[in-house]
Motif scaffolding. Structure first.
Motif, PDB file in Angstrom:
ATOM      1  N   PRO A  83      -1.194  17.276 -13.892  1.00  0.00           N
ATOM      2  CA  PRO A  83       0.009  16.646 -14.432  1.00  0.00           C
ATOM      3  C   PRO A  83       0.794  15.947 -13.321  1.00  0.00           C
ATOM      4  CG  PRO A  83       0.333  19.011 -14.247  1.00  0.00           C
ATOM      5  CD  PRO A  83      -1.115  18.752 -13.916  1.00  0.00           C
ATOM      6  N   ALA A  84       1.121  14.674 -13.545  1.00  0.00           N
ATOM      7  CA  ALA A  84       1.844  13.896 -12.528  1.00  0.00           C
ATOM      8  C   ALA A  84       2.556  12.739 -13.211  1.00  0.00           C
ATOM      9  CB  ALA A  84       0.873  13.393 -11.465  1.00  0.00           C
ATOM     10  N   ALA A  85       3.355  13.058 -14.220  1.00  0.00           N
ATOM     11  CA  ALA A  85       3.954  12.027 -15.064  1.00  0.00           C
ATOM     12  C   ALA A  85       4.855  11.076 -14.294  1.00  0.00           C
ATOM     13  CB  ALA A  85       4.739  12.678 -16.206  1.00  0.00           C
ATOM     14  N   MET A  86       5.625  11.580 -13.346  1.00  0.00           N
ATOM     15  CA  MET A  86       6.537  10.706 -12.630  1.00  0.00           C
ATOM     16  C   MET A  86       5.795   9.766 -11.693  1.00  0.00           C
ATOM     17  SD  MET A  86       9.113  11.488 -14.199  1.00  0.00           S
ATOM     18  CE  MET A  86       9.917  10.089 -13.449  1.00  0.00           C
ATOM     19  N   THR A  87       4.693  10.219 -11.121  1.00  0.00           N
ATOM     20  CA  THR A  87       3.852   9.309 -10.348  1.00  0.00           C
ATOM     21  C   THR A  87       3.237   8.273 -11.269  1.00  0.00           C
ATOM     22  OG1 THR A  87       3.348  11.097  -8.786  1.00  0.00           O
ATOM     23  CG2 THR A  87       1.938   9.158  -8.726  1.00  0.00           C
ATOM     24  N   ALA A  88       2.826   8.704 -12.467  1.00  0.00           N
ATOM     25  CA  ALA A  88       2.222   7.770 -13.428  1.00  0.00           C
ATOM     26  C   ALA A  88       3.200   6.687 -13.854  1.00  0.00           C
ATOM     27  CB  ALA A  88       1.729   8.543 -14.653  1.00  0.00           C
ATOM     28  N   ILE A  89       4.473   7.053 -14.064  1.00  0.00           N
ATOM     29  CA  ILE A  89       5.478   6.056 -14.434  1.00  0.00           C
ATOM     30  C   ILE A  89       5.571   4.965 -13.383  1.00  0.00           C
ATOM     31  CG2 ILE A  89       7.974   5.654 -14.615  1.00  0.00           C
ATOM     32  CD1 ILE A  89       8.211   8.268 -16.094  1.00  0.00           C
ATOM     33  N   THR A  90       5.664   5.364 -12.133  1.00  0.00           N
ATOM     34  CA  THR A  90       5.875   4.381 -11.076  1.00  0.00           C
ATOM     35  C   THR A  90       4.612   3.575 -10.792  1.00  0.00           C
ATOM     36  OG1 THR A  90       5.486   6.159  -9.455  1.00  0.00           O
ATOM     37  CG2 THR A  90       7.757   5.644 -10.005  1.00  0.00           C
ATOM     38  N   LYS A  91       3.468   4.228 -10.707  1.00  0.00           N
ATOM     39  CA  LYS A  91       2.233   3.492 -10.439  1.00  0.00           C
ATOM     40  C   LYS A  91       1.821   2.643 -11.646  1.00  0.00           C
ATOM     41  CE  LYS A  91       1.175   4.673  -6.195  1.00  0.00           C
ATOM     42  NZ  LYS A  91       1.038   3.670  -5.110  1.00  0.00           N
ATOM     43  N   GLY A  92       2.036   3.172 -12.847  1.00  0.00           N
ATOM     44  CA  GLY A  92       1.774   2.365 -14.043  1.00  0.00           C
ATOM     45  C   GLY A  92       2.677   1.147 -14.101  1.00  0.00           C
ATOM     46  N   GLY A  93       3.910   1.307 -13.622  1.00  0.00           N
ATOM     47  CA  GLY A  93       4.810   0.172 -13.552  1.00  0.00           C
ATOM     48  C   GLY A  93       4.290  -0.921 -12.640  1.00  0.00           C
ATOM     49  N   ASN A 124       0.801  -1.219   0.000  1.00  0.00           N
ATOM     50  CA  ASN A 124       0.000   0.000   0.000  1.00  0.00           C
ATOM     51  C   ASN A 124       0.839   1.276   0.000  1.00  0.00           C
ATOM     52  OD1 ASN A 124      -2.509   1.676   0.604  1.00  0.00           O
ATOM     53  ND2 ASN A 124      -1.276   2.075   2.425  1.00  0.00           N
ATOM     54  N   VAL A 125       2.100   1.187   0.418  1.00  0.00           N
ATOM     55  CA  VAL A 125       2.906   2.398   0.543  1.00  0.00           C
ATOM     56  C   VAL A 125       3.035   3.097  -0.805  1.00  0.00           C
ATOM     57  CG1 VAL A 125       5.156   1.332   0.099  1.00  0.00           C
ATOM     58  CG2 VAL A 125       5.003   3.309   1.627  1.00  0.00           C
ATOM     59  N   GLY A 126       3.037   4.411  -0.801  1.00  0.00           N
ATOM     60  CA  GLY A 126       3.162   5.136  -2.057  1.00  0.00           C
ATOM     61  C   GLY A 126       3.330   6.618  -1.842  1.00  0.00           C
ATOM     62  N   ALA A 127       3.893   7.283  -2.851  1.00  0.00           N
ATOM     63  CA  ALA A 127       4.075   8.736  -2.816  1.00  0.00           C
ATOM     64  C   ALA A 127       3.425   9.347  -4.056  1.00  0.00           C
ATOM     65  CB  ALA A 127       5.558   9.081  -2.777  1.00  0.00           C
ATOM     66  N   PHE A 128       2.880  10.535  -3.890  1.00  0.00           N
ATOM     67  CA  PHE A 128       2.174  11.243  -4.968  1.00  0.00           C
ATOM     68  C   PHE A 128       2.712  12.665  -5.034  1.00  0.00           C
ATOM     69  CE2 PHE A 128      -1.634  14.056  -5.728  1.00  0.00           C
ATOM     70  CZ  PHE A 128      -1.616  13.928  -7.111  1.00  0.00           C
ATOM     71  N   LEU A 129       3.199  13.058  -6.210  1.00  0.00           N
ATOM     72  CA  LEU A 129       3.733  14.417  -6.377  1.00  0.00           C
ATOM     73  C   LEU A 129       3.322  14.956  -7.742  1.00  0.00           C
ATOM     74  CD1 LEU A 129       5.432  16.748  -5.316  1.00  0.00           C
ATOM     75  CD2 LEU A 129       7.439  15.629  -6.311  1.00  0.00           C
TER      76      LEU A 129
END
Length: 238
Positions: A144-154, A80-85
């Motif tokens: 816009p949150a592309a870097m969060t999208a990269i990690t969560k999409g991964g 569940n751990v995660g960061a959003f920026l």
């Protein structure tokens, strides 16, 4: 196997969705190991709290070792751990990139490796990854949150990959993809705006995410599933 004998590790467990999942699991009779950077020790008989950064290998090892020492096994892991920026792509710093990768991917990688080793020894297990619907699958011009999208999409991609890799080993791997949920992450004055991001016209509740995790936990013929709990946002534009 009786669910009272099952042991679940939950990361990011001190508040919000993680804390809600922990309480639902305890109410169902599971043994729970809850991990967060800072977490209080409550003395509950079926709960072991581990304070630490789950993106670090030593914390991941401690969490799995605690589950084995306290309860004798590891049945399920809820990542569940995660960061959003959120910010424009060109404004991300190298430090922010490293932090998002460390938390969202490192927080998955180390503990999942160690948990799967234990599950392979038992011939059964379940991983549930917490990803994102609005960012990873339905990008929003206004957020816009592309870097969060990269990690969560991964995490969505690795959910399917691991589901295939371990399907014949008795280990299921699924994910829950929430929309905007009523947690301390979102200030009360943002709730009305966040509600407009979902076709159903409201934000989600922590209990609804916990319901999804419990469903997947009991769904023995479900693996590789990305279960969207997002008020219909993943279905398309509206």
């Amino acid at each position: 196997m009786d669910q009272a004998e099952k042991v679940v590790i939950v990361t990011g467990a001190s508040r919000g969705i993680g804390a809600g999942i922990v309480q639902r699991l305890l109410a169902k009779g599971y043994g729970v190991v809850a991990c967060s950077r800072t977490i209080a020790t409550t003395g509950q008989p079926n709960l072991a709290e581990v304070a630490g950064d789950i993106s670090q290998p030593e914390t991941a090892s401690l969490v799995v070792r605690t589950a084995k020492q306290r309860f004798g096994r590891v049945d399920t892991l809820v990542n569940n751990v995660g960061a959003f920026l959120p910010k424009p792509f060109t404004e991300y710093t190298e430090s922010e990139f490293a932090t998002l990768a460390q938390v969202n991917l490192g927080g998955f990688f180390h503990v999942t490796q160690r948990a799967i080793v234990e599950m392979l020894n038992r011939g059964s297990g379940h991983i549930v990854n917490m990803t994102s619907s609005l960012l990873a699958e339905q990008p929003l011009k206004s957020l816009p949150a592309a870097m969060t999208a990269i990690t969560k999409g991964g995490l969505n991609a690795v959910t399917r990959s691991l589901a295939i890799e371990y399907a014949d080993k008795g280990i299921r791997v699924n994910a829950v993809a929430p929309g905007a949920i009523r947690t301390p992450m979102h200030a009360i004055d943002t709730h009305a705006a966040l509600a407009t991001l979902h076709p159903m016209g409201r934000i989600g509740e922590i209990e609804e995410i916990a319901d999804a995790v419990l469903y997947l936990e009991g769904a023995a013929f479900v693996t590789g599933e990305i279960l969207h709990v997002d008020g219909g946002a993943h279905a398309g534009r509206w």
